[in-house]
Scaffold this active site. Structure first.
Site, PDB file in Angstrom:
ATOM      1  N   SER A  25       0.930  -1.303  -0.071  1.00  0.00           N
ATOM      2  CA  SER A  25      -0.086   0.017  -0.009  1.00  0.00           C
ATOM      3  C   SER A  25       0.851   1.274  -0.107  1.00  0.00           C
ATOM      4  O   SER A  25       2.018   1.188   0.447  1.00  0.00           O
ATOM      5  CB  SER A  25      -0.768  -0.024   1.487  1.00  0.00           C
ATOM      6  OG  SER A  25      -1.300   1.213   1.555  1.00  0.00           O
ATOM      7  N   TYR A  54      -2.751  -1.520  10.461  1.00  0.00           N
ATOM      8  CA  TYR A  54      -2.677  -1.658   8.922  1.00  0.00           C
ATOM      9  C   TYR A  54      -1.257  -1.085   8.342  1.00  0.00           C
ATOM     10  O   TYR A  54      -0.645  -1.903   7.453  1.00  0.00           O
ATOM     11  CB  TYR A  54      -3.855  -0.837   8.366  1.00  0.00           C
ATOM     12  CG  TYR A  54      -3.857  -0.949   6.803  1.00  0.00           C
ATOM     13  CD1 TYR A  54      -4.278  -2.247   6.221  1.00  0.00           C
ATOM     14  CD2 TYR A  54      -3.182   0.049   6.115  1.00  0.00           C
ATOM     15  CE1 TYR A  54      -4.552  -2.178   4.883  1.00  0.00           C
ATOM     16  CE2 TYR A  54      -3.455  -0.151   4.642  1.00  0.00           C
ATOM     17  CZ  TYR A  54      -4.126  -1.175   4.124  1.00  0.00           C
ATOM     18  OH  TYR A  54      -4.312  -1.320   2.762  1.00  0.00           O
TER      19      TYR A  54
END
Ligand code: BGC
Length: 268
Positions: free
Chosen positions: A153, A166
């Protein structure tokens, strides 16, 4: 001469019944690969993806497995090998968010995200590497011995308040990916990460579903559009194919410029 870029190759795509994973599964099917559509819940949706791939002329099967569970991962690879003989490509895609302010984050929220996003990638990559080493290079299919694509990401480098679990998992994926790439480069196993920005999927629905949210999101994206699973699918096919044979250990950002720090376009 192979007419499609991934023809005769077999790809496992984790979390392939939704969002980015689904986009990659369809793109790899269109590129000629046999596709294993991994899922945990919603078998109906996984079967729809399988049917869609079959309609593009490739083979596909759905396999249920929670990728954070060692036994289930080993089983999935076993079933995939029984169906197609071997695995050429792993897309470590499955991932999720359980957001909370850091001081309120429970150990369960932390652990769950680390288990799925990071440990899941370790377990799947380990089985893939074992199979690549067992089989060796098959020159008719690819000049590489195997390819692993890790879904990271932009939050591999952009800290993200309210998402410590995350962002940490994505930072961990960077080092996991690079270490595997370094360790097995000599065996011609290529390992790379895709680092998406905002892609229109269920995981970030709140960031695009209302015009107000979408406008706020655009303040973070110089290219002024949200990404699509299809954008990621095309990159994944490239990274899995011999067109990218000299790329290993790389993190490829596909984010409409989100990592360009848009605030500095007018500030600073
Ligand atoms: C997250 C999305 C978010 C995007 C950009 C992704 O990794 O899963 O929720 O929209 O990063 O911030």
């Amino acid at each position: 001469m192979l007419t499609k870029k991934l023809q005769k190759q077999t790809a496992i795509i984790t979390g392939a019944n939704s969002g980015i994973g689904k986009g990659i599964a369809i793109a790899m099917g269109e590129a000629g690969a046999n596709v294993i559509v991994n899922y945990v819940v919603n078998p109906d949706v996984a079967n729809e993806v399988v049917e869609r791939i079959k309609s593009s002329g490739s083979q596909a099967i759905a396999i249920q497995a929670d990728i954070s569970k060692e036994g289930q991962v080993i089983n999935m690879f076993q079933q995939a090998k029984e169906a197609f003989g071997t695995i050429d490509i792993l897309v470590n895609n499955a991932g999720l968010q359980r957001d909370a302010r850091f001081h309120e984050m429970t150990l369960e929220q932390w652990q769950y995200v680390i288990d799925i996003n990071l440990t899941g990638q370790f377990l799947c990559a380990r089985e893939a590497v074992k199979e690549f080493l067992r089989r060796g290079i098959v020159p008719e299919r690819s000049v590489a011995c195997g390819k692993i694509i890790c879904m990271s990401s932009v939050h591999q480098i952009i800290p993200w308040a309210g998402h410590a679990n995350y962002a940490t998992s994505k930072g961990g994926i960077k080092m996991l990916m690079q270490t595997i790439a370094q360790e097995y480069g000599g065996q011609k196993i290529r390992v790379n990460s895709i680092c998406p920005g905002a892609i229109k999927t269920p995981i970030n629905k709140a960031a695009w579903e209302t015009p107000k949210a979408y406008n706020n999101l655009m303040e973070l994206i110089p290219y002024q559009r949200i990404g699509t699973p299809d954008d990621i699918g095309k990159l994944a096919v490239f990274l899995a194919s011999d067109d990218s044979d000299y790329i290993t250990g790389a993190s490829i950002f596909i984010d409409g410029g989100m990592t360009l720090f848009e605030g500095f376009a007018t500030g600073g």
